[in-house]
Design a protein around this motif. Structure first.
Motif, PDB file in Angstrom:
ATOM      1  N   GLN A  18       0.814  -1.213   0.000  1.00  0.00           N
ATOM      2  CA  GLN A  18       0.000   0.000   0.000  1.00  0.00           C
ATOM      3  C   GLN A  18       0.851   1.267   0.000  1.00  0.00           C
ATOM      4  O   GLN A  18       0.664   2.168   0.815  1.00  0.00           O
ATOM      5  CB  GLN A  18      -0.929  -0.001   1.221  1.00  0.00           C
ATOM      6  CG  GLN A  18      -1.849  -1.211   1.267  1.00  0.00           C
ATOM      7  CD  GLN A  18      -2.579  -1.339   2.576  1.00  0.00           C
ATOM      8  OE1 GLN A  18      -3.541  -0.623   2.853  1.00  0.00           O
ATOM      9  NE2 GLN A  18      -2.122  -2.258   3.417  1.00  0.00           N
ATOM     10  N   GLU A  19       1.784   1.340  -0.913  1.00  0.00           N
ATOM     11  CA  GLU A  19       2.584   2.547  -1.069  1.00  0.00           C
ATOM     12  C   GLU A  19       1.693   3.704  -1.549  1.00  0.00           C
ATOM     13  O   GLU A  19       0.700   3.480  -2.246  1.00  0.00           O
ATOM     14  CB  GLU A  19       3.704   2.313  -2.078  1.00  0.00           C
ATOM     15  CG  GLU A  19       4.740   1.291  -1.648  1.00  0.00           C
ATOM     16  CD  GLU A  19       5.515   1.725  -0.420  1.00  0.00           C
ATOM     17  OE1 GLU A  19       5.744   2.953  -0.287  1.00  0.00           O
ATOM     18  OE2 GLU A  19       5.869   0.870   0.409  1.00  0.00           O
ATOM     19  N   GLY A  25      -0.007  10.868  -4.926  1.00  0.00           N
ATOM     20  CA  GLY A  25       0.467  10.857  -3.546  1.00  0.00           C
ATOM     21  C   GLY A  25      -0.582  10.416  -2.552  1.00  0.00           C
ATOM     22  O   GLY A  25      -0.343  10.458  -1.338  1.00  0.00           O
ATOM     23  N   ALA A  26      -1.749   9.975  -3.031  1.00  0.00           N
ATOM     24  CA  ALA A  26      -2.808   9.513  -2.130  1.00  0.00           C
ATOM     25  C   ALA A  26      -2.276   8.391  -1.244  1.00  0.00           C
ATOM     26  O   ALA A  26      -1.691   7.424  -1.734  1.00  0.00           O
ATOM     27  CB  ALA A  26      -4.004   9.021  -2.942  1.00  0.00           C
TER      28      ALA A  26
END
Length: 384
Positions: A18-19, A25-26
């Motif tokens: 989950q980067e 950028g979310a």
């Protein structure tokens, strides 16, 4: 420079797979509600995606997170727990193979083997999974292909020795599958104890909010993972992107939720054990449970599921299920809200009249995270 320690479970649950989204950028992975993907030329996949049955970025995030939490190398997400089981059985068995099942297995699992897989020549034999010697004796080399475990079992909370049974099964060439739905990866790590595949109904504790249906398989064997992925695509019972997103959201709080589920269940189980209207309590956290010491050895805590027998019999058990106000009468389990049900007439009706039939006076509780005093008062009123 000092070496960074391996991240803990709680950290993996929030970050594994989950980067932050590279475009915006979310911090929360997007829901990729798409069926297909633009290709970089004929036969040239863009970042590995072509069609969402074969792969979807939201599903990939969930699968990577589940694999990390179960200490596996490959995770696969499905439309339901039974879809995951069906895909697994079709991948690792052939006509003529035998599967050993717990003699108090989940009714849906039994139904799938007895009514579906049996039509294709797969036999299933119930065994007492809390008796490692009996299970080992039941394994027939060359015939027994799978030893299927639930621990704790559904609904009698029996405890199986994963390490001992894995050793016995592997010596005979059998695969060990553990349904880890009740325990969750937070409380128990079957792959580290020797199992080959973990099964989850992610509908339950992984999702945690009774708002999604899903399933998962996790394996520690890369080659088996590839075979399962091929079957996942070929059979097509995949989890949709929104369902994957919901399970991912649930996993972020799994550890803190399980701590509260377990704390509430310990108190309620002890209270039930002293109640005059209760004949027997099934909860591995009680010192009187025959699997207590083993559960303490292979689990972090004892879970949020409790079953008990009502002293006055079947009708009294049914009546008690209908009198609660905070415990909701309903099937399923693992949500933040507490549930109560009568297995013999609800989740395990499919095993009626078989070797897996559950006691008629049995009640099953999925203990939620409400204030425990309120739950005790509700049960006290329902039991009279």
């Amino acid at each position: 420079m000092s070496r960074q320690p391996d991240p803990g479970f709680e950290t993996l649950a929030i970050h594994a797979g989950q980067e932050p989204d590279p475009t915006t950028g979310a911090v929360v992975p997007p829901i990729y509600a798409t069926s297909t993907y633009a290709q970089d030329g004929v036969g040239g996949l863009r970042n590995g995606y072509e069609y969402s049955r074969s792969g979807n970025p939201t599903r990939t995030a969930l699968e990577e997170c589940l694999a990390a939490l179960e200490s596996g190398v490959r995770g696969l997400a499905f439309a339901s727990g039974l879809a995951a089981e069906d895909t697994l059985v079709r991948t690792i068995t052939e006509p003529g193979d035998e599967v050993l099942l717990p003699n108090d297995a989940y009714g849906g699992t039994y139904r799938q083997f007895a009514k579906l897989h049996a039509r294709w020549g797969i036999t299933s034999t119930p065994v007492p999974v809390n008796d490692a010697e009996a299970v080992a004796a039941a394994i027939r080399p060359g015939r027994t292909r799978v030893v299927w475990l639930e621990t704790p079992t559904n609904p009698l909370l029996t405890i199986a020795d994963i390490a001992a049974l894995s050793e016995a099964a592997h010596s005979a060439g059998a695969v060990v599958v553990v349904d880890n739905t009740f325990a969750t990866p937070y409380l128990q790590q079957p792959l580290e104890l020797g199992a080959d595949v973990v099964v989850h109904s992610t509908t339950k504790y992984c999702g945690g909010h009774s708002d999604v249906v899903g399933g998962a398989l996790i394996t520690r064997d890369a080659e088996l993972g590839e075979r399962l992925a091929w079957s996942q695509n070929a059979i097509g019972a995949v989890a949709g992107p929104f369902d994957c997103w919901l399970v991912l959201r649930g996993l972020k709080t799994l550890a803190v939720r399980m701590d509260r589920h377990c704390a509430n269940a310990r108190i309620i189980a002890s209270w039930l054990a002293d109640h005059p209207g209760v004949a027997e309590v099934f909860y591995p956290g009680l010192a009187t449970h025959p699997g207590h010491d083993l559960a303490a050895k292979q689990m972090r805590d004892f879970g949020g599921m409790i079953s008990f027998r009502v002293a006055a019999g079947e009708q009294a058990a049914v009546d008690a299920c209908g009198r609660t106000e905070i415990f909701t009468l309903g099937e399923s389990l693992g949500g933040v809200e507490s549930l109560i049900e009568h297995p013999g007439r609800m989740t395990h009706q499919s095993v009626s009249g078989t070797a897996l039939e559950v006691p008629a006076d049995l009640v099953r509780l999925s203990v939620g995270i409400e204030k425990v005093d309120d739950l005790l008062a509700d049960l006290d009123s329902a039991l009279g």
